[in-house]
Write a protein that holds these residues in place. Structure first.
Motif, PDB file in Angstrom:
ATOM      1  N   UNK A  67     -77.807  57.770  25.970  1.00  0.00           N
ATOM      2  CA  UNK A  67     -78.816  56.883  25.710  1.00  0.00           C
ATOM      3  C   UNK A  67     -80.088  57.044  26.720  1.00  0.00           C
ATOM      4  N   UNK A  68     -81.087  56.482  25.837  1.00  0.00           N
ATOM      5  CA  UNK A  68     -82.315  56.910  26.726  1.00  0.00           C
ATOM      6  C   UNK A  68     -82.386  55.705  27.976  1.00  0.00           C
ATOM      7  N   UNK A  69     -82.560  56.255  28.981  1.00  0.00           N
ATOM      8  CA  UNK A  69     -82.316  55.670  30.510  1.00  0.00           C
ATOM      9  C   UNK A  69     -83.754  54.450  30.413  1.00  0.00           C
ATOM     10  N   UNK A  70     -83.588  53.543  31.340  1.00  0.00           N
ATOM     11  CA  UNK A  70     -84.529  52.707  31.485  1.00  0.00           C
ATOM     12  C   UNK A  70     -83.949  51.200  31.517  1.00  0.00           C
ATOM     13  N   UNK A  71     -84.741  50.150  31.986  1.00  0.00           N
ATOM     14  CA  UNK A  71     -84.229  48.823  31.943  1.00  0.00           C
ATOM     15  C   UNK A  71     -84.936  48.085  30.772  1.00  0.00           C
ATOM     16  N   UNK A  72     -84.081  48.249  29.654  1.00  0.00           N
ATOM     17  CA  UNK A  72     -84.704  47.834  28.452  1.00  0.00           C
ATOM     18  C   UNK A  72     -83.561  47.154  27.518  1.00  0.00           C
ATOM     19  N   UNK A  73     -83.712  46.304  26.467  1.00  0.00           N
ATOM     20  CA  UNK A  73     -82.872  45.936  25.669  1.00  0.00           C
ATOM     21  C   UNK A  73     -81.595  45.068  26.328  1.00  0.00           C
ATOM     22  N   UNK A  74     -80.442  45.579  26.003  1.00  0.00           N
ATOM     23  CA  UNK A  74     -79.333  44.843  26.574  1.00  0.00           C
ATOM     24  C   UNK A  74     -79.046  45.294  28.020  1.00  0.00           C
ATOM     25  N   UNK A  75     -79.784  46.398  28.418  1.00  0.00           N
ATOM     26  CA  UNK A  75     -79.705  46.841  29.880  1.00  0.00           C
ATOM     27  C   UNK A  75     -80.474  45.972  30.850  1.00  0.00           C
ATOM     28  N   UNK A  76     -81.542  45.160  30.277  1.00  0.00           N
ATOM     29  CA  UNK A  76     -82.099  44.468  31.152  1.00  0.00           C
ATOM     30  C   UNK A  76     -81.550  43.213  31.194  1.00  0.00           C
ATOM     31  N   UNK A  77     -80.668  43.251  32.367  1.00  0.00           N
ATOM     32  CA  UNK A  77     -79.615  42.133  32.706  1.00  0.00           C
ATOM     33  C   UNK A  77     -80.123  41.104  33.135  1.00  0.00           C
ATOM     34  N   UNK A  78     -81.331  40.871  33.528  1.00  0.00           N
ATOM     35  CA  UNK A  78     -82.024  39.492  34.203  1.00  0.00           C
ATOM     36  C   UNK A  78     -83.163  38.886  33.143  1.00  0.00           C
ATOM     37  N   UNK A  79     -83.215  39.687  32.000  1.00  0.00           N
ATOM     38  CA  UNK A  79     -84.401  39.279  30.985  1.00  0.00           C
ATOM     39  C   UNK A  79     -84.446  37.715  30.792  1.00  0.00           C
ATOM     40  N   UNK A  80     -83.336  37.443  30.481  1.00  0.00           N
ATOM     41  CA  UNK A  80     -83.110  35.789  30.026  1.00  0.00           C
ATOM     42  C   UNK A  80     -82.552  35.096  31.092  1.00  0.00           C
ATOM     43  N   UNK A  81     -82.892  35.307  32.327  1.00  0.00           N
ATOM     44  CA  UNK A  81     -82.523  34.577  33.537  1.00  0.00           C
ATOM     45  C   UNK A  81     -83.432  33.121  33.362  1.00  0.00           C
ATOM     46  N   UNK A  82     -82.336  32.014  33.612  1.00  0.00           N
ATOM     47  CA  UNK A  82     -83.270  30.751  33.819  1.00  0.00           C
ATOM     48  C   UNK A  82     -83.669  30.439  35.160  1.00  0.00           C
ATOM     49  N   UNK A  83     -84.381  29.157  35.137  1.00  0.00           N
ATOM     50  CA  UNK A  83     -84.973  28.973  36.087  1.00  0.00           C
ATOM     51  C   UNK A  83     -83.925  28.444  37.417  1.00  0.00           C
ATOM     52  N   UNK A  84     -82.712  27.871  36.865  1.00  0.00           N
ATOM     53  CA  UNK A  84     -81.636  27.354  37.852  1.00  0.00           C
ATOM     54  C   UNK A  84     -81.103  28.608  38.426  1.00  0.00           C
ATOM     55  N   UNK A  85     -80.973  29.634  37.559  1.00  0.00           N
ATOM     56  CA  UNK A  85     -80.107  30.818  37.992  1.00  0.00           C
ATOM     57  C   UNK A  85     -80.901  31.603  39.097  1.00  0.00           C
ATOM     58  N   UNK A  86     -82.101  31.683  38.751  1.00  0.00           N
ATOM     59  CA  UNK A  86     -83.075  32.314  39.685  1.00  0.00           C
ATOM     60  C   UNK A  86     -83.356  31.540  40.957  1.00  0.00           C
ATOM     61  N   UNK A  87     -83.292  30.241  40.922  1.00  0.00           N
ATOM     62  CA  UNK A  87     -83.491  29.536  42.094  1.00  0.00           C
ATOM     63  C   UNK A  87     -82.198  29.489  42.858  1.00  0.00           C
TER      64      UNK A  87
END
Length: 550
Positions: free
Chosen positions: A162-182
């Protein structure tokens, strides 16, 4: 505040300005229509490379031709690779080769212009302001992945082809919430800020490269890093913000950046910036065992611009040569305008090679010889002494011991309709001028094949009796011809060629004997002028030395 605004305050709490502050701080330049604003943005991680000089020339003349501005900006975000004196080496090198800088770093330590600072490491607050604005709009987010986690993702992608890189489902923190980040920040976890790319690789983007023409590529869908964990931006983000605020109209750079254009265009649009024109300069190539390759920092000494300085190529000769490989129509223009400043040439980016010009040192030497031959003795003396003072101090001492004498040596065969083209670079001059200085002179008694030692001695002895330093060139040669009949030589070359069996040789052969006796060489500038410059005493001493050696 919504989730995105909370996230922005969490990640960058010390940033209290908005992009509008900087938009007002750096207004439009107010240049005339069509004026192009270009730049060179080197990293101080090593010496000035030939490719950087070439790109600087392209950017400089593009701005000049359009009545625009050329500036320098130092991209020093990679502090680990930065070397001491790197900025000075690059800027001073450009100055040495006549690349005039309108604004930015105009020397190693001096900046000029209204759009600074022109050093990325001093613009952190600016970048963070624009990143904070992207976070507020939901277009950027924090990523807490460790290097080990990213490496594991890459290995998994490679294993699955698969094409390497931080994209799509491989972008682990793409949908991180404020609470999780804090929570992660409260744990002391380091983070980078990534773009939340709206792109889709299935889509295509097209742009008109001002050098290579229309290029189509997949749209960027990678959530690439905008700010590193130390708060310093990546090249991609810094380039977008800087070229927008500095109002760069044309980004002309090496073609290794073509693959990054989708990221850059996407960034400009998401930031609400006007996309500049892009032009990608093909690398200067070199033949290696019949195959073309890029000039290499490791393999090729000429990759370092310092090579040309050390060898003694006049900077204007190097620039003149680079213009011949920059524009396919430059040589025709030069033939029609032999004395014009190259800066008056109407440069057109469309005339550049799309595949990479071949570096030809023989061609450089030819261009340089023409350039040096057009200089008067005073100019040659000044440039030669400047080079020798830096790179050959012993020779500098000889040159400056008697400036009038050295200038007289350099003037021979120079201010004439067809000057000799003997010198390509100043490092050749110690050998070229050696017979003018006793410390460098090497005698020779190697005669032409058709001249015997007895005939040479007889001629040289007779010539000493008739030589007059007051003679002009014709009278000087007439004295040699007058000696010919008594010695069995033809006074005229035509006479010798018509009946070679009747003569031992011609007056030209005897002048060669004299040239060898006085200079140790068979090929030199005008011998009459050389003898007048050396003086009778020194000439006769050398003639006697040859007679004795024979």
């Amino acid at each position: 505040m919504n989730q995105f605004e909370q996230m922005a305050e969490l990640l960058l709490p010390n940033i209290d300005k908005t992009p509008d502050f900087y938009e007002n701080l750096y207004p439009q330049r107010g240049l005339s229509e069509g004026a192009r604003v270009t730049r060179i943005a080197p990293s101080p991680t090593g010496y000035l490379h030939l490719g950087t000089l070439f790109a600087s020339l392209i950017n400089r003349i593009t701005a000049t031709t359009s009545g625009g501005v050329f500036f320098t900006r130092i991209e020093d975000t990679d502090k680990k690779r930065e070397i001491v004196g790197g900025i000075e080496d690059i800027i001073d090198g450009l100055s040495r080769f006549g690349i005039t800088i309108d604004e930015g770093f105009i020397s190693g330590s001096e900046e000029s212009g209204e759009y600074g600072p022109y050093q990325q490491s001093r613009r952190a607050e600016i970048y963070q302001t624009y990143v904070k604005d992207l976070i507020k709009k939901g277009l950027a987010y924090p990523c807490f992945c460790t290097a080990e986690e990213l490496d594991a993702v890459r290995q998994e992608q490679e294993g699955a082809k698969i094409r390497t890189g931080y994209h799509g489902k491989w972008a682990k923190h793409r949908d991180i919430t404020y609470e999780q980040a804090k929570a992660l920040i409260d744990e002391g976890k380091p983070f980078v800020v990534r773009l939340r790319s709206p792109g889709n690789e299935e889509n295509r983007i097209a742009f008109d490269d001002v050098i290579k023409g229309k290029i189509e590529m997949p749209e960027n869908d990678e959530d690439f890093v905008l700010l590193k964990s130390d708060g310093i931006p990546t090249y991609h983000f810094a380039h977008a913000v800087d070229d927008h605020l500095m109002h760069t109209t044309h980004v002309l750079r090496g073609d290794e950046w073509i693959s990054s254009v989708p990221k850059h265009i996407q960034l400009f649009k998401l930031l609400g910036f006007k996309v500049p024109k892009y032009g990608h300069i093909s690398p200067i190539m070199k033949l290696d065992n019949g195959a073309k390759r890029k000039i290499s920092k490791r393999k090729d000494p000429e990759a370092a611009v310092h090579f040309f300085a050390e060898e003694g190529y006049d900077p204007e000769s190097v620039i003149e040569y680079l213009m011949t490989i920059a524009a396919s129509d430059f040589e025709d223009w030069r033939r029609a305008n032999p004395t014009a400043d190259y800066r008056t040439f109407k440069f057109n980016l469309k005339k550049m090679s799309v595949s990479g010009a071949l570096f030809d040192q023989n061609k450089l030497n030819d261009v340089s010889k023409i350039r040096v031959a057009s200089m008067n003795a005073e100019t040659v003396y000044e440039k030669l002494c400047a080079w020798a003072q830096e790179f050959n101090k012993d020779f500098y001492s000889l040159l400056t011991r008697d400036p009038a004498y050295t200038k007289a040596c350099l003037a021979i065969d120079r201010d004439v309709p067809k000057p000799r083209k003997d010198i390509a670079k100043w490092s050749e001059t110690p050998e070229y001028l050696a017979f003018f200085f006793d410390e460098l002179y090497t005698p020779s008694s190697e005669l032409p094949e058709n001249i015997s030692a007895d005939d040479a001695k007889a001629f040289l002895s007779a010539y000493k009796e008739v030589y007059s330093p007051a003679d002009d060139r014709q009278a000087w040669f007439d004295r040699i011809k007058a000696l010919c009949p008594k010695l069995g030589f033809a006074a005229e070359t035509k006479e010798y060629k018509a009946n070679p069996g009747a003569f031992k040789g011609s007056a030209g052969d005897l002048s060669t004997v004299l040239r060898i006796a006085v200079t140790g060489r068979r090929n030199t500038p005008d011998l009459c002028s050389i003898m007048q410059t050396l003086g009778s005493e020194r000439c006769f001493a050398r003639i006697d030395e040859m007679i004795n050696s024979l």
